[in-house]
Scaffold this motif. Structure first.
Motif, PDB file in Angstrom:
ATOM      1  N   TRP A 195     117.476  19.845 -26.724  1.00 53.44           N
ATOM      2  CA  TRP A 195     118.139  18.585 -26.399  1.00 53.44           C
ATOM      3  C   TRP A 195     119.544  18.533 -26.994  1.00 53.44           C
ATOM      4  O   TRP A 195     120.432  17.874 -26.443  1.00 53.44           O
ATOM      5  CB  TRP A 195     117.290  17.398 -26.866  1.00 53.44           C
ATOM      6  CG  TRP A 195     115.929  17.423 -26.240  1.00 53.44           C
ATOM      7  CD1 TRP A 195     114.734  17.564 -26.884  1.00 53.44           C
ATOM      8  CD2 TRP A 195     115.616  17.358 -24.828  1.00 53.44           C
ATOM      9  NE1 TRP A 195     113.702  17.584 -25.970  1.00 53.44           N
ATOM     10  CE2 TRP A 195     114.211  17.457 -24.709  1.00 53.44           C
ATOM     11  CE3 TRP A 195     116.378  17.225 -23.669  1.00 53.44           C
ATOM     12  CZ2 TRP A 195     113.556  17.425 -23.464  1.00 53.44           C
ATOM     13  CZ3 TRP A 195     115.734  17.190 -22.448  1.00 53.44           C
ATOM     14  CH2 TRP A 195     114.347  17.288 -22.350  1.00 53.44           C
ATOM     15  N   ARG A 245     113.311  14.919 -17.532  1.00 55.46           N
ATOM     16  CA  ARG A 245     112.035  14.195 -17.476  1.00 55.46           C
ATOM     17  C   ARG A 245     112.188  13.000 -16.529  1.00 55.46           C
ATOM     18  O   ARG A 245     113.127  12.210 -16.700  1.00 55.46           O
ATOM     19  CB  ARG A 245     111.655  13.668 -18.863  1.00 55.46           C
ATOM     20  CG  ARG A 245     111.441  14.756 -19.875  1.00 55.46           C
ATOM     21  CD  ARG A 245     111.286  14.163 -21.258  1.00 55.46           C
ATOM     22  NE  ARG A 245     110.874  15.165 -22.226  1.00 55.46           N
ATOM     23  CZ  ARG A 245     110.778  14.956 -23.529  1.00 55.46           C
ATOM     24  NH1 ARG A 245     111.053  13.760 -24.020  1.00 55.46           N
ATOM     25  NH2 ARG A 245     110.390  15.917 -24.344  1.00 55.46           N
ATOM     26  N   ASN A 287     105.161  24.927 -24.317  1.00 58.97           N
ATOM     27  CA  ASN A 287     106.583  25.092 -24.690  1.00 58.97           C
ATOM     28  C   ASN A 287     106.687  25.758 -26.062  1.00 58.97           C
ATOM     29  O   ASN A 287     105.672  26.067 -26.710  1.00 58.97           O
ATOM     30  CB  ASN A 287     107.323  23.746 -24.673  1.00 58.97           C
ATOM     31  CG  ASN A 287     107.168  22.998 -25.982  1.00 58.97           C
ATOM     32  OD1 ASN A 287     106.168  23.155 -26.685  1.00 58.97           O
ATOM     33  ND2 ASN A 287     108.156  22.188 -26.315  1.00 58.97           N
TER      34      ASN A 287
END
Ligand code: BGC
Length: 390
Positions: free
Chosen positions: A82, A156, A276
């Motif tokens: 992120w 998302r 992940n």
């Protein structure tokens, strides 16, 4: 967004995307490190006075496609991806002439809601949001809709809100299928009977992507479970039993330590489907402290530095490489189209229904990385330097 215009321009946009694949843009996009604009600067930059008008999609900006304030809301700084996503987008949008209000929300839903509220009140003209919980933004996004501020769901999907104009992501179902197929190939399941012992770890139940990661992988693996070639000694197979709140490494690790000490003191674990890298890291930690048998195949996603190092060291088998430069570049194209009053290019108008209808989407292509190809994928492409992985 005007959905009528969308209908008429969609076919043109889809045709255009044939020539605008994510992959082709990644070559020009800034490398992760280069893109690392200072986080602290983000909030201050946001307060650009000229952008402070309530009426977000100002005619000037729409007419020229230049200038204006874009809000970028990311879930957390705790996960490498992120940071890269946020910083890549900030530097690309700035290079395209926009001011950027980039915020990270420490995986706290209330913080994200108030950051988005501030973006709306500060005059952001487009919102790009990677949600923490896809179901928690309905109320704040109703405010965005009231002010005609288009919303792009980033990576998302934001659920049950009719304020979402577009979705930009990787092909999440393909991520899961690729992980499942990797396991089939590595165990040679079409020729071997096993049975092989498998355990499963997926992500946060509030993240819509989990349905696709888990669903894609299980669509590949379930036939082998049904045939008895793959067995799950813990019995934890259902999505809710294998979820990991917040995708947290420690939570995955604690659950896995339990599984190892309950079911694997006298047998080998052959394979772990981890959705992940943050959860794969928890599994690898648990294996290091609670397991002495044959080392299992272990999947992941994101190509985080820690996981690529584990791949090099033989502690993780593969990861899915999602080039965040390519996704950021695609979102910049979306933002620019919106600011010019045009429809943005999309390549999927079937897959992602957020509860209010299908959200036009751009899906970038994920690929898998392992010990054989990581140099070419990650180092030769400039995503990492050799030093990053030492
Ligand atoms: C993203 C993954 C990421 C996970 C945890 C998902 O929504 O698609 O790339 O690993 O969230 O942050």
């Amino acid at each position: 967004m005007k959905r009528k215009l969308l209908a008429t321009l969609l076919s043109v946009a889809m045709a255009a995307t044939v020539f605008v694949g994510c992959g082709s843009q990644s070559a020009d996009a800034p490398a992760a490190d280069d893109a690392a604009a200072s986080d602290d600067a983000a909030t201050d930059d946001a307060a650009a006075d000229d952008a402070a008008s309530d009426d977000a999609a100002s005619d000037d900006a729409a007419a020229t496609g230049e200038g204006g304030l874009i809000g970028v809301a990311m879930p957390t700084k705790d996960l490498q991806r992120w940071n890269q996503d946020g910083n890549n987008m900030k530097s690309e949008l700035e290079a395209a002439g926009y001011d950027v209000d980039l915020q990270f929300a420490s995986n706290d839903i209330a913080t994200q809601v108030s950051q988005i509220e501030n973006m709306i009140n500060n005059g952001c003209q487009v919102l790009v949001i990677a949600s923490i919980d896809g179901d928690s933004l309905g109320t704040v996004l109703a405010q965005a809709k009231e002010k005609n501020i288009p919303v792009i769901a980033y990576d998302r999907l934001i659920m049950n809100s009719d304020a979402v104009s577009y979705y930009a992501t990787f092909d999440n179902y393909l991520v899961g299928k690729t992980q499942g197929q990797y396991i089939v190939d590595q165990l040679d399941l079409d020729n071997q009977d096993g049975p092989f012992n498998m355990e499963i770890v997926t992500g946060d139940p509030g993240d819509n992507n989990v349905n696709f990661f888990y669903g894609g992988a299980m669509d590949v693996l379930q036939p082998y479970i049904d045939e008895g070639k793959l067995v799950v000694p813990s019995g934890q197979i259902a999505k809710e039993d294998v979820a990991t709140a917040n995708w947290a490494t420690e939570i995955a690790q604690a659950r896995f330590e339990n599984i190892l000490s309950s079911y694997y003191t006298d047998k080998d674990l052959d394979v772990v489907l981890a959705s992940n890298d943050s959860t794969a890291l928890g599994v690898a930690n648990a294996l290091a402290s609670n397991y002495t048998g044959k080392y299992p195949i272990l999947t992941g996603q994101d190509c985080d530095v820690a996981s690529v190092k584990n791949i090099i060291d033989g502690k993780q088998s593969m990861s899915i490489f999602k080039d965040t430069r390519a996704l950021a570049a695609q979102v910049v194209i979306m933002v620019e189209s919106i600011m010019k009053g045009e429809e943005a290019p999309v390549n999927d108008t079937e897959t992602y229904d957020n509860g209010t209808g299908i959200i036009p989407s751009y899906l970038c292509e994920p690929v898998f990385a392992d010990a054989n190809n990581y140099k070419e994928l990650l180092i030769d492409s400039g995503y990492y330097t050799e030093d990053d992985l030492k």
